[in-house]
Design a protein around this motif. Sequence first.
Motif, mmCIF file in Angstrom:
data_model
loop_
_atom_site.group_PDB
_atom_site.id
_atom_site.type_symbol
_atom_site.label_atom_id
_atom_site.label_comp_id
_atom_site.label_asym_id
_atom_site.label_seq_id
_atom_site.Cartn_x
_atom_site.Cartn_y
_atom_site.Cartn_z
ATOM 1 N N MET A 188 0.842 -1.206 0.000
ATOM 2 C CA MET A 188 0.000 0.000 0.000
ATOM 3 C C MET A 188 0.873 1.251 0.000
ATOM 4 N N ILE A 189 1.995 1.155 0.719
ATOM 5 C CA ILE A 189 2.846 2.325 0.937
ATOM 6 C C ILE A 189 4.291 1.942 0.664
ATOM 7 N N TRP A 190 4.976 2.760 -0.123
ATOM 8 C CA TRP A 190 6.417 2.603 -0.293
ATOM 9 C C TRP A 190 7.015 3.973 -0.566
ATOM 10 N N VAL A 191 8.326 4.061 -0.516
ATOM 11 C CA VAL A 191 9.016 5.344 -0.686
ATOM 12 C C VAL A 191 9.212 5.602 -2.177
ATOM 13 N N SER A 192 8.660 6.713 -2.673
ATOM 14 C CA SER A 192 8.767 6.998 -4.105
ATOM 15 C C SER A 192 9.863 8.025 -4.422
ATOM 16 N N LYS A 193 10.275 8.829 -3.427
ATOM 17 C CA LYS A 193 11.385 9.778 -3.607
ATOM 18 C C LYS A 193 12.110 9.908 -2.274
ATOM 19 N N TRP A 194 13.388 10.219 -2.327
ATOM 20 C CA TRP A 194 14.104 10.491 -1.074
ATOM 21 C C TRP A 194 15.283 11.408 -1.343
ATOM 22 N N VAL A 195 15.695 12.128 -0.319
ATOM 23 C CA VAL A 195 16.890 12.977 -0.432
ATOM 24 C C VAL A 195 17.616 12.922 0.915
ATOM 25 N N ASP A 196 18.906 12.593 0.843
ATOM 26 C CA ASP A 196 19.709 12.382 2.047
ATOM 27 C C ASP A 196 20.480 13.662 2.378
ATOM 28 N N TYR A 197 20.120 14.271 3.504
ATOM 29 C CA TYR A 197 20.824 15.470 3.964
ATOM 30 C C TYR A 197 21.246 15.212 5.410
ATOM 31 N N SER A 198 21.680 13.946 5.652
ATOM 32 C CA SER A 198 21.896 13.522 7.031
ATOM 33 C C SER A 198 23.141 14.128 7.667
ATOM 34 N N ASP A 199 24.013 14.733 6.879
ATOM 35 C CA ASP A 199 25.170 15.386 7.499
ATOM 36 C C ASP A 199 24.724 16.583 8.324
ATOM 37 N N LYS A 200 23.566 17.192 7.952
ATOM 38 C CA LYS A 200 23.086 18.366 8.690
ATOM 39 C C LYS A 200 21.754 18.124 9.390
ATOM 40 N N TYR A 201 20.784 17.545 8.664
ATOM 41 C CA TYR A 201 19.420 17.531 9.195
ATOM 42 C C TYR A 201 18.799 16.136 9.306
ATOM 43 N N GLY A 202 18.877 15.358 8.231
ATOM 44 C CA GLY A 202 18.215 14.052 8.241
ATOM 45 C C GLY A 202 17.862 13.624 6.833
ATOM 46 N N LEU A 203 16.969 12.664 6.722
ATOM 47 C CA LEU A 203 16.555 12.158 5.414
ATOM 48 C C LEU A 203 15.109 12.557 5.160
ATOM 49 N N GLY A 204 14.874 13.198 4.023
ATOM 50 C CA GLY A 204 13.511 13.552 3.616
ATOM 51 C C GLY A 204 13.038 12.537 2.586
ATOM 52 N N TYR A 205 11.745 12.236 2.587
ATOM 53 C CA TYR A 205 11.232 11.245 1.631
ATOM 54 C C TYR A 205 9.771 11.529 1.320
ATOM 55 N N GLN A 206 9.349 11.017 0.184
ATOM 56 C CA GLN A 206 7.933 11.092 -0.189
ATOM 57 C C GLN A 206 7.426 9.668 -0.341
ATOM 58 N N LEU A 207 6.218 9.410 0.178
ATOM 59 C CA LEU A 207 5.607 8.102 0.007
ATOM 60 C C LEU A 207 4.740 8.103 -1.255
ATOM 61 N N CYS A 208 4.341 6.910 -1.698
ATOM 62 C CA CYS A 208 3.608 6.797 -2.962
ATOM 63 C C CYS A 208 2.243 7.480 -2.918
ATOM 64 N N ASP A 209 1.733 7.807 -1.717
ATOM 65 C CA ASP A 209 0.442 8.509 -1.645
ATOM 66 C C ASP A 209 0.617 10.021 -1.638
ATOM 67 N N ASP A 210 1.861 10.486 -1.885
ATOM 68 C CA ASP A 210 2.202 11.918 -1.927
ATOM 69 C C ASP A 210 2.408 12.545 -0.556
ATOM 70 N N SER A 211 2.323 11.771 0.518
ATOM 71 C CA SER A 211 2.666 12.326 1.827
ATOM 72 C C SER A 211 4.185 12.468 1.912
ATOM 73 N N ILE A 212 4.633 13.372 2.794
ATOM 74 C CA ILE A 212 6.053 13.691 2.923
ATOM 75 C C ILE A 212 6.491 13.381 4.349
ATOM 76 N N GLY A 213 7.706 12.905 4.512
ATOM 77 C CA GLY A 213 8.226 12.673 5.856
ATOM 78 C C GLY A 213 9.677 13.089 5.970
ATOM 79 N N VAL A 214 10.087 13.439 7.178
ATOM 80 C CA VAL A 214 11.510 13.685 7.453
ATOM 81 C C VAL A 214 11.866 12.909 8.716
ATOM 82 N N LEU A 215 12.939 12.106 8.620
ATOM 83 C CA LEU A 215 13.508 11.477 9.809
ATOM 84 C C LEU A 215 14.723 12.327 10.165
ATOM 85 N N PHE A 216 14.600 13.103 11.257
ATOM 86 C CA PHE A 216 15.656 14.035 11.637
ATOM 87 C C PHE A 216 16.793 13.314 12.351
#
Length: 615
Positions: free
Chosen positions: A408-436
């Motif tokens: 039902m849900i998987w990661v469709s985009k991601w960007v790794d900025y973990s040296d400063k902030y964390g990893l940002g990602y978009q799920l297949c339903d267009d929701s956005i998340g950040v793991l700081f």
Amino acid sequence: MATHHKDEPKKEIPEIITDPSTGKKYQRGKFLGKGGFARCYELTDLKTKDIFAGKIVAKSLLVKSTQKEKMSQEISIHRSLKDKHVVGFHGFFEDSDNVYIVLELCRRRSLMELHKRRKALTEPETRYFLKQILSGVKHLHDRKVIHRDLKLGNLFINDEMEVKIGDFGLATRVGYEGERKRTLCGTPNYIAPEILCKKGHSYEVDIWSIGCILYTLLVGKPPFETQTLKDTYMRIKKNEYHIPGRIGPLARSLIQKLLQGDPTRRPNVDMIIADDFMTMGYMPSRLPTSCLTMAPRFDSRCSSVATRKPLLEINNKDGSPVKVINKDGSKKEGLATKVPSTSGTTARQQQQQQDSQQAGAQPPKSDEPSDCYLKDLYTQISSVVLSKPDEKENINEEESEDPAAVPMIWVSKWVDYSDKYGLGYQLCDDSIGVLFNDFTKLLLLADGENIHYIERNNAEHYHQLKNYPAPLNKKVTLLRYFRNYMNEHLLKAAASMCPREGDELARIPSLRTYFRTRSAIILHLTNGTLQINFFEDHTKIILCPLMGAVTYIDEKRNFKTYRLASLEKYGCRTDLANRLRYARNMIQKLMVTKSSTLKSSTGSSTSQPAQPTTA
């Protein structure tokens, strides 16, 4: 008519299917699954572009006259039914090779897949689904039809999260008042005792099945399930089942009424619709699609629903009265009409207290393991790998394919900025998340309005993008940055789902942990889904321990889902087997490393977003 032997070449179903009687043409599309004699595909009407589900049965399988009669009866009964909560029947036809039944397409699969992903549901969700099941069954019974195979797998879900009763292969018509049917039929976990004991049966067998469905949705497993068919049947005959203490009093009472050994004592559909469990608790008008994978949140809606009945005292967790909303929309503090009770708390009060507890920011604790099913997944994958699936003599991946298990849900985009902030990602339903980097999480739902903040200890807080506490300022700014960056720079790996009414109740899985190796990024979500994106050829695998399935997206972006247990049996090609071997090593790494140290010890350290990519 010739019989069909296993060694005969299987006739391919044509790409363009023509109804000989009308000349109407359908494009055969996505494979939807198989069951019994049928294979199901999406069918697109080439003229209107309407999309249906096509149930296709090879005539070579309909050899015996009883099989043909059974098929004719299924068509005859199904085409006579027309109700919002029955799968729509749009026609049937045949050519020289196959019989084609054109049905309403239910894209969200069935309650069986929902059950496998979620186990026990909340009471408001169960009430919502049960109301629709009852509405459909009432339509059947009013038209003298007994379904005889009501079970989670035959209750389909459409895009609007509405239930539709389908599969009338075992259905029968009642010819006259008081007729008792004698056929032994049904599915083991849902079969009524009077069928097993061959006493003759009627409409009451559907009521028994509804009792099994209600129990399964609330408890997370069927009431009479055992390791063997013999023991299951024995328990059904003896009426042996246990209702856990966590089940509310009104739900418990209704289950007991439905699972009466004596069919004459079971309530009819109208009586169930009027039961206290159905009328006294919170009934959502809509459910978000996210509840297919995670429990929705029910906030003040649950406590305010008490206004539909005489108002009762409903307390907050700290003991203070909550604000309740009167019918005229005005707010009133605390308690309104108190119902006199001689025995302390009434069933109605208990029910409302239960709904009120489910109304908090955190849904009820489930039995989910703290490792988010990693151990289960490791066992499943190891089993496939040890079977050496790519070395089998007659590899048959097609037998293992099961689109019903698609994630039902998987990661469709991601960007790794973990040296400063964390990893940002978009799920297949267009929701956005950040793991700081401080292991807190911020999620923006697909509606673009609701945000969820999850603390390091997993406490959840719900706000809106236009109204959130000042301490979250920096994190919301970063969330917006990640969202804009991904929208501007990255392609999307999958079609999105449009926000719809009810999505404000949504809760979505978040990224539990991730790490990168030279060849891949490994993403583990809180619902147990493990995704591995390979850098070199852009292939991906998405593993779901709850469904026991793997989805493989190859370099041409072909998207296929297989049951792991079936791959073990039927084998698979080397490229998929290699990725499963790799996955096993990565799961092992996740299991021995604390998730709180994993990403920081293996993440990249660049000053710019590292390898922004479409997942």
